[in-house]
Design a protein around this motif. Structure first.
Motif, PDB file in Angstrom:
ATOM      1  N   MET A 125      23.092  -3.463  -5.427  1.00 37.25           N
ATOM      2  CA  MET A 125      21.766  -3.275  -7.226  1.00 37.25           C
ATOM      3  C   MET A 125      21.576  -1.760  -7.005  1.00 37.25           C
ATOM      4  O   MET A 125      22.089  -0.961  -6.780  1.00 37.25           O
ATOM      5  CB  MET A 125      20.637  -3.409  -6.246  1.00 37.25           C
ATOM      6  N   ALA A 126      22.374  -1.472  -8.533  1.00 39.34           N
ATOM      7  CA  ALA A 126      22.596   0.350  -8.559  1.00 39.34           C
ATOM      8  C   ALA A 126      21.361   0.681  -8.134  1.00 39.34           C
ATOM      9  O   ALA A 126      21.764   1.639  -8.052  1.00 39.34           O
ATOM     10  CB  ALA A 126      22.340   0.037 -10.868  1.00 39.34           C
ATOM     11  N   MET A 127      19.700   0.181  -8.572  1.00 41.25           N
ATOM     12  CA  MET A 127      19.215   1.434  -8.132  1.00 41.25           C
ATOM     13  C   MET A 127      19.596   1.483  -6.879  1.00 41.25           C
ATOM     14  O   MET A 127      19.515   2.734  -6.205  1.00 41.25           O
ATOM     15  CB  MET A 127      17.682   0.272  -8.076  1.00 41.25           C
ATOM     16  N   SER A 128      19.717   0.886  -5.367  1.00 42.37           N
ATOM     17  CA  SER A 128      19.684   1.510  -4.203  1.00 42.37           C
ATOM     18  C   SER A 128      20.888   2.695  -4.030  1.00 42.37           C
ATOM     19  O   SER A 128      20.731   3.605  -3.608  1.00 42.37           O
ATOM     20  CB  SER A 128      20.040   0.575  -3.721  1.00 42.37           C
ATOM     21  N   ARG A 129      21.768   2.407  -4.871  1.00 38.01           N
ATOM     22  CA  ARG A 129      22.444   4.177  -4.296  1.00 38.01           C
ATOM     23  C   ARG A 129      21.338   5.250  -5.236  1.00 38.01           C
ATOM     24  O   ARG A 129      22.324   6.550  -4.815  1.00 38.01           O
ATOM     25  CB  ARG A 129      23.582   3.537  -5.856  1.00 38.01           C
ATOM     26  N   ALA A 130      21.057   5.181  -6.499  1.00 37.55           N
ATOM     27  CA  ALA A 130      20.872   5.966  -7.136  1.00 37.55           C
ATOM     28  C   ALA A 130      19.180   6.386  -6.525  1.00 37.55           C
ATOM     29  O   ALA A 130      18.477   7.318  -7.110  1.00 37.55           O
ATOM     30  CB  ALA A 130      19.906   5.379  -8.595  1.00 37.55           C
ATOM     31  N   VAL A 131      18.994   5.662  -6.095  1.00 41.36           N
ATOM     32  CA  VAL A 131      17.489   6.240  -5.595  1.00 41.36           C
ATOM     33  C   VAL A 131      17.214   6.423  -4.278  1.00 41.36           C
ATOM     34  O   VAL A 131      18.431   6.579  -3.095  1.00 41.36           O
ATOM     35  CB  VAL A 131      15.990   5.213  -4.428  1.00 41.36           C
ATOM     36  N   LYS A 132      17.298   7.997  -3.972  1.00 41.20           N
ATOM     37  CA  LYS A 132      16.962   8.583  -3.382  1.00 41.20           C
ATOM     38  C   LYS A 132      15.504   9.293  -2.134  1.00 41.20           C
ATOM     39  O   LYS A 132      15.999   9.615  -1.134  1.00 41.20           O
ATOM     40  CB  LYS A 132      17.377  10.101  -3.484  1.00 41.20           C
ATOM     41  N   GLY A 133      14.911   9.121  -2.829  1.00 39.04           N
ATOM     42  CA  GLY A 133      13.702   9.086  -2.011  1.00 39.04           C
ATOM     43  C   GLY A 133      12.268   8.036  -3.021  1.00 39.04           C
ATOM     44  O   GLY A 133      12.761   7.267  -3.685  1.00 39.04           O
ATOM     45  N   LEU A 134      11.327   7.568  -2.083  1.00 38.72           N
ATOM     46  CA  LEU A 134      10.447   6.764  -2.494  1.00 38.72           C
ATOM     47  C   LEU A 134       9.373   7.147  -2.884  1.00 38.72           C
ATOM     48  O   LEU A 134       8.691   8.509  -1.689  1.00 38.72           O
ATOM     49  CB  LEU A 134      10.406   5.390  -1.486  1.00 38.72           C
ATOM     50  N   LEU A 135       8.596   7.716  -3.757  1.00 36.12           N
ATOM     51  CA  LEU A 135       7.162   7.075  -4.216  1.00 36.12           C
ATOM     52  C   LEU A 135       6.231   6.410  -3.433  1.00 36.12           C
ATOM     53  O   LEU A 135       6.505   5.602  -4.872  1.00 36.12           O
ATOM     54  CB  LEU A 135       6.854   8.026  -5.128  1.00 36.12           C
ATOM     55  N   ILE A 136       5.671   5.564  -2.326  1.00 38.78           N
ATOM     56  CA  ILE A 136       4.576   4.743  -2.408  1.00 38.78           C
ATOM     57  C   ILE A 136       3.552   5.018  -2.477  1.00 38.78           C
ATOM     58  O   ILE A 136       2.017   5.464  -1.691  1.00 38.78           O
ATOM     59  CB  ILE A 136       5.253   3.864  -1.058  1.00 38.78           C
ATOM     60  N   ASP A 137       3.073   4.411  -3.354  1.00 43.66           N
ATOM     61  CA  ASP A 137       1.257   3.906  -3.551  1.00 43.66           C
ATOM     62  C   ASP A 137       0.740   3.773  -2.723  1.00 43.66           C
ATOM     63  O   ASP A 137       1.313   2.613  -1.461  1.00 43.66           O
ATOM     64  CB  ASP A 137       0.796   3.159  -4.877  1.00 43.66           C
ATOM     65  N   LEU A 138      -0.498   3.564  -1.848  1.00 43.62           N
ATOM     66  CA  LEU A 138      -1.287   2.676  -0.865  1.00 43.62           C
ATOM     67  C   LEU A 138      -2.346   2.046  -1.223  1.00 43.62           C
ATOM     68  O   LEU A 138      -1.570   1.142  -0.841  1.00 43.62           O
ATOM     69  CB  LEU A 138      -1.840   4.108   0.158  1.00 43.62           C
ATOM     70  N   SER A 139      -3.360   2.304  -1.226  1.00 46.66           N
ATOM     71  CA  SER A 139      -4.741   1.032  -1.684  1.00 46.66           C
ATOM     72  C   SER A 139      -3.967   0.263  -2.726  1.00 46.66           C
ATOM     73  O   SER A 139      -3.018   0.359  -3.831  1.00 46.66           O
ATOM     74  CB  SER A 139      -5.955   1.890  -1.758  1.00 46.66           C
ATOM     75  N   GLY A 140      -3.651  -1.002  -2.362  1.00 47.37           N
ATOM     76  CA  GLY A 140      -3.000  -2.565  -3.240  1.00 47.37           C
ATOM     77  C   GLY A 140      -1.246  -2.784  -3.103  1.00 47.37           C
ATOM     78  O   GLY A 140      -1.363  -3.338  -3.275  1.00 47.37           O
ATOM     79  N   THR A 141      -0.963  -1.488  -2.274  1.00 51.05           N
ATOM     80  CA  THR A 141       0.817  -1.669  -2.173  1.00 51.05           C
ATOM     81  C   THR A 141       0.635  -1.701  -0.767  1.00 51.05           C
ATOM     82  O   THR A 141       1.497  -2.972  -0.557  1.00 51.05           O
ATOM     83  CB  THR A 141       0.800  -0.522  -3.201  1.00 51.05           C
ATOM     84  N   VAL A 142       0.368  -0.709  -0.176  1.00 52.46           N
ATOM     85  CA  VAL A 142       0.867  -1.061   1.525  1.00 52.46           C
ATOM     86  C   VAL A 142      -0.650  -1.445   2.613  1.00 52.46           C
ATOM     87  O   VAL A 142       0.322  -2.161   3.967  1.00 52.46           O
ATOM     88  CB  VAL A 142       1.140   0.184   1.459  1.00 52.46           C
ATOM     89  N   HIS A 143      -1.894  -1.673   1.854  1.00 53.37           N
ATOM     90  CA  HIS A 143      -2.814  -2.313   2.802  1.00 53.37           C
ATOM     91  C   HIS A 143      -4.162  -2.609   1.158  1.00 53.37           C
ATOM     92  O   HIS A 143      -3.942  -1.640   0.184  1.00 53.37           O
ATOM     93  CB  HIS A 143      -3.243  -1.008   3.519  1.00 53.37           C
ATOM     94  N   ILE A 144      -4.709  -2.881   1.713  1.00 54.75           N
ATOM     95  CA  ILE A 144      -5.773  -3.428   1.209  1.00 54.75           C
ATOM     96  C   ILE A 144      -7.108  -2.903   2.297  1.00 54.75           C
ATOM     97  O   ILE A 144      -7.379  -4.236   2.637  1.00 54.75           O
ATOM     98  CB  ILE A 144      -6.330  -4.479   0.416  1.00 54.75           C
ATOM     99  N   GLU A 145      -7.993  -1.693   1.823  1.00 50.97           N
ATOM    100  CA  GLU A 145      -8.589  -1.547   2.739  1.00 50.97           C
ATOM    101  C   GLU A 145      -7.849  -1.642   4.259  1.00 50.97           C
ATOM    102  O   GLU A 145      -7.136  -1.196   4.106  1.00 50.97           O
ATOM    103  CB  GLU A 145      -9.833  -2.878   2.601  1.00 50.97           C
ATOM    104  N   ASP A 146      -8.737  -2.142   5.392  1.00 49.92           N
ATOM    105  CA  ASP A 146      -8.009  -2.351   6.684  1.00 49.92           C
ATOM    106  C   ASP A 146      -7.388  -2.897   7.136  1.00 49.92           C
ATOM    107  O   ASP A 146      -6.255  -3.343   8.538  1.00 49.92           O
ATOM    108  CB  ASP A 146      -9.286  -2.488   7.803  1.00 49.92           C
ATOM    109  N   ARG A 147      -6.012  -3.969   5.554  1.00 50.18           N
ATOM    110  CA  ARG A 147      -5.264  -4.565   6.157  1.00 50.18           C
ATOM    111  C   ARG A 147      -3.848  -4.483   6.024  1.00 50.18           C
ATOM    112  O   ARG A 147      -4.150  -4.215   4.378  1.00 50.18           O
ATOM    113  CB  ARG A 147      -5.480  -6.437   6.194  1.00 50.18           C
TER     114      ARG A 147
END
Lengths: 272, 276
Positions: free
Chosen positions: A1-23
């Protein structure tokens, strides 16, 4: 996947992406451990205007995230970005923000009394403060020349355990319409905010991928700001059909991805 | 004071079968403490009313009162009109919602909340906003938002679209319904249907009430854009008065050209009756 070579860092949203409230979202805890082990730099970028970074960290730990993978230094919020902006504007400010949020801001500039001394109105997510009386006072303040309307973000709505709930955006829009002001927006999708995130990772924005559940504020906003890749996840506030709003024609299909979740995206990214 | 000839007026207005008349700025204006009638207006209105020749409606964007309230005020000033000739937004909204068999979530001024009581408001499938003042807060707007998001079909209605108004008898400016409508439009991506001038829905409802078509009607008002322009967009003739919020620059407006400009409502009635 071309992306994995080109991506040198991740900006990651929190609420709704990594967690929803306490889960955590599905398999997010394990995915973050794998991401951390891969040594790919990452930064959580959140539009929260209700919580301090310390609060967010506590919430992530409560949700089960490993403490080696989360840290206040790995979190950029619209609140922490607003601190600098407010000091630059340097005016007494009427705060339509939650009490928690005050800790990350220059308290000497925050002024709640309705005495018409404020030259700036700051809007964040503050359900208890959005009363007609407060909105009307903010409107009256902004009707005078040389006043500033500042928004921590213009989020339209977000997912909560009781359903979709209004963000600060609609209230900012109300004040913009009533007064003709254009708000200074601190958080996503403001290009300054994404730039700051890339700076924290010591990377160029084009070397970063932004991943989030808000098709407009997270993904399109980041792509418009110059982020290398935008990834939409189908969790949180995602709604069927949001993919159609990704504007692949404008950005090119290589810069745009849709993933079932944060974990499934990390799987793809790390495994290739 | 210019007096157009009868022939010219016929040309400008055509055959007039109905009149829509703005209230504020045409019949009444704001004083320090209350409204006062514009000289000649009451007499002219009574002339129109007693002649019985031309059906008319007094059309206003008032959304915190009922025709009854306006009627009582008119009675005190010895204005001879019937309640049914007073057209304000609340009954228009009620009728539109009823005709479309909708169940509304109602967020309006507390004085008129009761006007919608006999509509089924359970499991709402549309939202009606008015200038709700203190009833506007996060929880009520959030509830309205959730109703709108429950289906792509749910419609948002708003009684007018004013940005702000001056609180009666003071210098204080207060947020009107417009900003809160924009808030919900922004949050949902939906477009509100406005029940109030200058919307076609509103003018259309007033015309329907009189059983006339737009081409047979004339609207007279002091607001070049919302009264005159709005009326013309619906196919009516628009007459501008030089009272109320009128300004001389209105006569050179970039997009709206009134079919006729008169000094005041009394002059308009003179012209109308001279015409036979």
């Amino acid at each position: 996947m071309a992306m994995s070579r080109a991506v040198k860092g991740l900006l990651i949203d929190l609420s709704g992406t990594v967690h929803i409230e306490d889960r955590p979202t599905e398999s997010a805890v394990e995915a973050l451990v794998r991401l951390h082990r891969s040594k790919l730099p990452y930064l959580f970028v959140s539009n929260t205007s209700k919580e301090s970074r310390k609060h967010i960290l506590e919430r992530l730990l409560r949700a089960g995230f490993d403490d080696s993978t989360v840290d206040v230094e790995k979190i950029l919020t619209s609140l922490s970005a607003a601190d600098l902006k407010l000091r630059t504007v340097n005016q007494p400010t009427f705060p339509l923000i939650s009490p928690h949020s005050m800790v990350e801001l220059p308290t000497q500039l925050m002024h709640e009394a309705k005495d018409f001394s404020q030259k700036c109105v700051l809007v964040g997510l503050a359900p208890d403060k959005f009363t007609y009386a407060n909105m009307n006072y903010a409107f009256q303040l902004l009707s005078s020349p040389n006043s500033t309307l500042m928004a921590l973000n213009k989020g339209r709505f977000h997912a909560t355990s009781s359903g979709l709930s209004l963000g600060p955006g609609p209230f900012v829009e109300a004040l913009e319409f009533a007064t003709g002001h254009k708000a200074v927006v601190i958080g996503k999708p403001s290009p300054d905010f994404f730039q700051r995130g890339a700076q924290y990772l010591s990377l160029d924005l084009s070397e970063c991928a932004m991943i989030g559940d808000d098709v407009i504020d997270d993904v399109v906003g980041a792509l418009d700001s110059g982020v290398g890749f935008g990834v939409l996840v189908k969790t949180g506030k995602y709604r069927t059909g949001d993919e159609q709003r990704l504007n692949k024609d404008r950005f090119g299909p290589n810069r745009v991805r849709v993933a079932d979740s944060f974990a499934s995206f990390v799987d793809e990214l790390i495994d290739t | 004071m210019t007096s157009p000839s009868t022939l010219n007026v016929s040309k400008q207005l055509g055959s007039v079968k109905a009149v829509l008349c703005d209230i504020h700025g045409v019949l009444f204006d704001d004083g320090d403490h209350d409204q006062f009638p514009i000289p000649g207006s009451v007499h002219a209105l009574n002339r129109l009313s007693t002649s019985g020749k031309v059906p008319f409606r007094l059309v206003s964007n008032e959304s915190a009162c009922t025709p009854d309230t306006v009627f009582k005020k008119f009675q005190k000033l010895k204005v001879d009109v019937e309640k049914s000739q007073i057209f304000v937004t609340v009954p228009a909204a009620y009728n539109i919602i009823k005709e479309r068999h909708l169940r509304p979530f109602v967020l309006v001024h507390k004085n008129v909340q009761h006007c919608f009581d006999d509509l089924d408001q359970s499991n709402p499938n549309c939202v009606l906003l008015g200038d709700a003042v203190d009833n506007f807060h996060y929880d009520s707007l959030n509830e309205a938002f959730r109703v709108l998001m429950s289906s792509p079909q749910t419609q948002l209605f708003a009684l007018g679209q004013g940005k702000f108004y001056r609180k009666g008898g003071t210098e204080e400016l207060c947020l009107d319904v417009g900003p809160f409508t924009k808030a919900l439009e922004f949050a949902t991506g939906k477009e509100a249907e406005i029940i109030g001038k200058p919307s076609k829905t509103y003018f259309g409802a007033a015309l329907k009430d009189m059983g006339v078509g737009a081409s047979e009607a004339v609207m007279i008002g002091d607001d070049i854009v919302n009264d005159v322009g709005g009326a013309q967009s619906c196919g009516m003739k628009g007459v501008l008065v030089r009272t109320g919020k009128y300004r001389p620059s209105d006569e050179d407006h970039p997009t709206v050209q009134p079919d006729l400009i008169v000094d005041n409502f009394a002059q308009f009635i003179d012209i109308l009756f001279k015409d036979g």
